[in-house]
Design a protein around this motif. Structure first.
Motif, short mmCIF file in Angstrom:
data_model
loop_
_atom_site.label_atom_id
_atom_site.label_comp_id
_atom_site.label_asym_id
_atom_site.label_seq_id
_atom_site.Cartn_x
_atom_site.Cartn_y
_atom_site.Cartn_z
N ASN A 139 0.81 -1.23 0.00
CA ASN A 139 0.00 0.00 0.00
C ASN A 139 0.84 1.27 0.00
OD1 ASN A 139 -2.17 -1.70 0.11
ND2 ASN A 139 -2.53 -1.44 2.30
N PHE A 156 1.99 4.78 -1.55
CA PHE A 156 1.24 5.78 -2.31
C PHE A 156 1.92 5.93 -3.67
CE2 PHE A 156 0.91 7.44 2.22
CZ PHE A 156 -0.23 6.70 2.47
N PRO A 157 1.24 5.53 -4.76
CA PRO A 157 1.92 5.47 -6.07
C PRO A 157 2.25 6.84 -6.63
CG PRO A 157 -0.42 4.98 -6.30
CD PRO A 157 -0.15 5.06 -4.84
N HIS A 158 1.60 7.89 -6.13
CA HIS A 158 1.83 9.22 -6.67
C HIS A 158 2.92 9.97 -5.92
CE1 HIS A 158 -0.96 9.49 -3.41
NE2 HIS A 158 -0.97 10.81 -3.40
N MET A 159 3.60 9.28 -5.01
CA MET A 159 4.69 9.92 -4.27
C MET A 159 5.95 9.09 -4.45
SD MET A 159 2.81 10.69 -0.65
CE MET A 159 1.16 11.40 -0.58
N GLU A 171 5.38 11.47 4.36
CA GLU A 171 3.98 11.92 4.31
C GLU A 171 3.38 12.09 5.72
OE1 GLU A 171 2.16 13.16 2.07
OE2 GLU A 171 0.35 13.25 3.30
N PHE A 195 9.69 6.44 -7.97
CA PHE A 195 8.28 6.17 -7.70
C PHE A 195 8.07 4.65 -7.52
CE2 PHE A 195 7.88 10.41 -9.40
CZ PHE A 195 6.81 10.94 -8.68
N ILE A 208 6.25 2.45 -8.74
CA ILE A 208 6.08 1.59 -9.92
C ILE A 208 7.42 1.03 -10.39
CG2 ILE A 208 6.27 3.39 -11.70
CD1 ILE A 208 3.78 2.01 -13.02
N ARG A 209 8.51 1.73 -10.07
CA ARG A 209 9.85 1.28 -10.49
C ARG A 209 10.55 0.42 -9.45
NH1 ARG A 209 9.35 1.77 -15.10
NH2 ARG A 209 9.44 3.65 -16.36
N GLY A 222 -6.74 -0.30 0.30
CA GLY A 222 -5.46 -0.33 1.01
C GLY A 222 -4.82 1.04 1.12
N GLN A 223 -5.07 1.90 0.14
CA GLN A 223 -4.52 3.26 0.18
C GLN A 223 -5.06 4.02 1.39
OE1 GLN A 223 -2.27 4.90 -2.07
NE2 GLN A 223 -1.84 2.75 -2.42
N ARG A 271 -7.62 14.20 0.76
CA ARG A 271 -6.93 15.29 0.09
C ARG A 271 -5.53 14.89 -0.37
NH1 ARG A 271 -3.93 19.41 2.18
NH2 ARG A 271 -4.24 18.54 4.24
N ARG A 272 -4.81 14.15 0.46
CA ARG A 272 -3.41 13.86 0.16
C ARG A 272 -3.21 12.55 -0.62
NH1 ARG A 272 0.45 17.37 0.73
NH2 ARG A 272 1.83 15.59 1.02
N VAL A 273 -4.10 11.59 -0.38
CA VAL A 273 -3.85 10.25 -0.94
C VAL A 273 -4.87 9.86 -2.01
CG1 VAL A 273 -3.67 7.80 -0.37
CG2 VAL A 273 -2.68 9.51 1.16
N PRO A 280 -5.61 12.89 -5.27
CA PRO A 280 -4.59 13.02 -6.31
C PRO A 280 -4.57 11.83 -7.27
CG PRO A 280 -3.66 13.56 -4.17
CD PRO A 280 -5.04 13.02 -3.92
N GLN A 281 -4.84 10.64 -6.75
CA GLN A 281 -4.86 9.46 -7.61
C GLN A 281 -6.15 9.41 -8.42
OE1 GLN A 281 -3.46 5.70 -5.79
NE2 GLN A 281 -3.15 6.89 -3.94
N TYR A 313 4.35 9.32 -12.73
CA TYR A 313 4.93 8.52 -11.66
C TYR A 313 5.93 7.49 -12.16
CZ TYR A 313 0.26 9.78 -10.02
OH TYR A 313 -0.90 10.41 -9.76
N GLU A 314 6.52 7.71 -13.32
CA GLU A 314 7.54 6.77 -13.77
C GLU A 314 8.85 7.52 -13.85
OE1 GLU A 314 6.46 4.83 -17.36
OE2 GLU A 314 4.55 4.15 -16.57
N ARG A 315 9.67 7.28 -12.89
CA ARG A 315 10.95 7.98 -12.89
C ARG A 315 12.04 7.02 -12.53
NH1 ARG A 315 11.44 13.34 -9.42
NH2 ARG A 315 9.40 13.86 -10.25
#
Lengths: 259, 288
Positions: free
Chosen positions: A100, A102-105, A113, A146, A148-149, B185-186, B202-204, B207-208, B286-288
Motif C-alpha cells: 500500500n 502511495f503510487p503518486h509519491m 507523508e 516512484f 512503480i519502479r 489499502g490506500q 486530500r493527500r492520498v 490526487p490518484q 509517476y515513472e521515474r
C-alpha cells in the motif's frame, strides 16, 4: 493468561463480529516492551483481524485495547472518540501484505507523508528523518524513485521505513511477505530481524515458520477466533500441548515443504 | 494498393538488425493504413460538398458571413471553459457528499444529481433565465430588494450557471466512480499513519482519483462545447446564435448551420487531440 504491569499492549476480552460471523471470541493478551510476538494460524482463523482491530482498521465489537497509556473500551452501540483512536494509531506502525505505498509519491515522499501531514514537521526536518529511515532499510539510493519502479521487496522495505519514520512504540506486520515472490522474501525478513535485534516491539502475523522460530519471543496460535496456545517458539514448534496446534503445524509444515 | 510484406532477409538465422527491420515494416504498414483512412474522409467530404453545390448551396454567402460567425467561437469557448471549471468543483463536492457518511450531505448530493439529471438542460436554462427573475420580482416586492436583483441574471450568467449545474451533476458520478476505484489499502495505509479522513482524501485518494478522471473531464468538456449551443435561445452571441441570425434573415439556413457545424467540429477535433496527448502524458506519470 500472562498479564504484567509494564505491558505496552494490553488487550482484554476482545470480540469482533462481521455480521453473523463471530471472528474474535474474547481474546486477551499482553505484549511487553521489546517483545516480538508472532501470531500463527490458518487463514480465516482471525489472526489478521486481531491485528487490524488493534489500530482500529477494524472496529472491535467489544473489549478493551490499551497501548502505552492510552486505552479504549468499546461495546456494541458505543460511539468511539476519533481523537482517542488517533492517539492509539500514532503509537503503532502498520505494515500490510500489499505494501500500500502511495503510487503518486516518491519513496521519500511516502516516508515523510506522515511526518509532514500528521506530525506537522518542517520539510527539512521531515526529509532528514525520511532519509535516515530509507538508509535504515538500505534504500537511500531509491529516495526519488516512484513505487512503480520498485520490486515487491523494495516496496515492502519502503513501507516499513514509512511506518518506522513515525517512531511508533509498536510495529504491527500483517503477513508482510505473503505477496512477495519467493526470492524477494529474504530481504524483507532481514530488515525485520534487524528491528527485532534492536529491541523493537513487534506483533507479526506470518506463515514463515522458520523466521518465526528465529525472531519470536513468543508464538501465539490462533484458531477460530481464540488463542489456543502460546509460548516460546521452542515449546510451540517442538512440544505443542494442544492437539489443534499439533495438527496445524503438521499439515502446515508439510504443505510448506511440498510447495 | 498492395503492401510490401517482404523482410530484408529470408534467412532463418537471427539477424541483429531484425528488430529494426520489423519495426520499420510495422511503421510502414501503419502509415499506409492511416493514409487509406484519410482518403476515405476526404472522399466523403468531397461527395457531400459536390452534392450540396449541385443543390444550390451558396459558398459565397458562407464566405461573406464567415467572420461574423467565427467571432462566436471565443464566446462558445469561454462559456465552456468557465462552466467546466465550476462543474468540476460542483462534481467534487457532489461526489464527497454522495460518499459521505453524513445523511444530510448524502441527501443534498443525491437530490441534486437526481433533479438535474432528470430534467432537460433546455428547461434548466429557461428556469434560470426566465423563471428566476419572476421570483426575483416577487421578492423585491416583499422587501428583499438585493436578493431579488441577484436572481435576475444576464444571459451569459444564466448560461454558465445552467451548464455548470447540469454538467456538475453528471460529473458527480464520474468523480464518485474515480474515488471509489482507488484501492481500499490506500486509505488503510493513510489512516494507520495517523492521517484523518479528510487528510486521507486530500493527500492520498484525490490526487490518484483525479488522474484517472481527467480523460473523462476532457470528454465532458468536448460534449459541453456542443451543448453550449443551447444558450443561443437566450440570445448569447455564440456560434449558433450568430449563424441563426443571418440564416433566418436571408433564408440561408443550410449555409450558416453547416458553417456553425463545421466550427463545432473543428473545436472538438482540436480538443480531442489535446485531450489524447494529456491522457498519454498522464499514463506515464509517476515513472521515474
Amino acid at each position: 493468561m500472562l498479564m504484567n504491569d509494564n505491558a505496552i499492549i494490553h488487550v482484554e476480552n476482545l470480540h469482533k463480529w462481521f455480521g453473523k460471523l463471530h471472528v474474535l471470541k474474547g481474546v486477551s493478551f499482553s505484549v511487553s516492551p521489546k517483545e516480538v510476538m508472532v501470531l500463527i494460524g490458518r487463514s480465516g482463523s482471525g489472526k489478521s483481524t486481531l491485528l487490524r482491530c488493534l489500530n482500529f482498521l477494524e472496529e472491535p465489537t467489544a473489549g478493551t485495547i490499551s497501548v502505552a497509556g492510552d486505552s479504549i473500551t468499546t461495546a456494541p452501540g458505543v460511539k468511539l472518540d476519533p481523537k482517542k483512536i488517533l492517539a492509539i494509531r500514532l503509537k503503532m506502525g502498520m505494515v500490510f501484505q500489499e505494501f500500500n505505498l502511495f503510487p503518486h509519491m516518491t519513496a521519500l515522499g511516502n516516508v515523510i507523508e506522515g511526518l509532514v501531514t500528521v506530525k506537522k514537521m518542517s520539510q527539512d526536518e521531515a526529509i532528514a528523518m525520511g532519509e535516515k529511515y530509507l538508509s535504515k532499510v538500505g534504500l537511500f539510493e531509491k529516495r526519488d524513485v516512484f513505487p512503480i519502479r520498485l520490486s515487491g521487496g523494495q516496496k515492502q522495505r519502503i513501507a516499513i521505513a514509512r511506518s518506522l519514520a513515525m517512531e511508533p512504540q509498536v510495529m504491527l506486520f500483517d503477513e508482510p511477505t505473503s505477496a512477495l515472490d519467493p526470492e524477494l522474501i529474504g530481504e524483507v525478513l532481514d530488515v525485520m530481524k534487524q528491528l527485532a535485534y534492536e529491541g523493537t516491539t513487534m506483533m507479526i502475523v506470518t506463515h514463515e515458520m522458520s523466521f518465526a522460530n528465529d525472531v519470536a519471543d513468543r508464538i501465539i496460535y490462533v484458531d477460530h477466533g481464540e488463542i489456543v496456545e502460546q509460548g516460546e517458539p521452542e515449546k510451540i514448534f517442538n512440544h505443542p500441548s494442544d492437539d489443534r496446534t499439533r495438527v496445524f503445524l503438521r499439515t502446515f509444515l508439510h504443505t510448506d515443504q511440498s510447495d | 494498393m498492395s503492401v510490401e510484406t517482404q523482410f530484408p532477409s529470408d534467412e532463418p538465422d537471427i539477424d541483429p538488425s531484425m528488430g529494426e527491420a520489423l519495426q520499420a515494416h510495422k511503421n510502414k504498414v501503419r502509415l499506409i493504413h492511416t493514409a487509406k483512412i484519410a482518403s476515405v474522409w476526404i472522399a466523403l467530404v468531397l461527395i457531400l460538398s459536390i452534392g450540396l453545390l449541385q443543390l444550390r448551396f451558396d459558398p459565397g454567402y458562407v464566405g461573406e458571413h464567415y467572420g461574423f460567425v467565427m467571432q462566436g467561437v471565443l464566446t462558445t469557448l469561454g462559456l465552456s471553459v468557465a462552466s467546466i471549471a465550476i462543474a468540476t468543483i460542483l462534481a467534487l463536492l457532489g461526489a464527497l457528499g454522495r460518499l459521505s457518511h453524513n445523511s444530510i450531505a448524502q441527501g443534498l448530493a443525491g437530490f441534486y444529481v437526481s433533479l438535474v439529471r432528470g430534467t432537460p438542460l433546455l428547461i434548466q436554462i429557461y428556469i434560470i433565465y426566465l423563471g428566476l427573475p419572476q421570483i426575483g420580482t416577487q421578492l423585491q416586492s416583499l422587501g428583499f430588494a438585493h436578493l431579488g436583483k441577484t436572481l435576475t441574471l444576464t444571459a451569459i450568467q444564466s448560461g454558465i450557471l445552467a451548464l455548470s449545474l447540469n454538467y456538475g451533476a453528471y460529473m458527480t458520478e464520474i468523480f464518485r466512480a474515480g474515488i471509489q476505484s482507488i484501492s481500499h489499502g490506500q486509505r488503510e495505509a493513510a489512516i494507520s499513519l495517523g492521517l484523518t479522513e479528510w487528510q486521507t482524501m486530500r493527500r492520498v485518494i484525490l490526487p490518484q482519483a483525479i488522474r484517472i478522471i481527467i480523460p473523462d473531464i476532457g470528454n465532458q468538456f468536448i460534449a459541453m462545447q456542443k451543448d453550449s449551443a443551447l444558450v443561443s435561445v437566450m440570445g448569447v452571441w455564440e456560434i449558433t446564435y450568430r449563424a441563426n441570425r443571418f440564416g433566418r434573415k436571408d433564408s440561408k439556413f443550410m449555409e450558416m448551420f453547416i458553417l456553425a457545424a463545421a466550427l463545432y467540429w473543428i473545436l472538438t477535433i482540436v480538443s480531442s487531440w489535446i485531450e489524447e496527448r494529456l491522457e498519454k502524458r498522464l499514463a506515464h506519470a509517476y515513472e521515474r
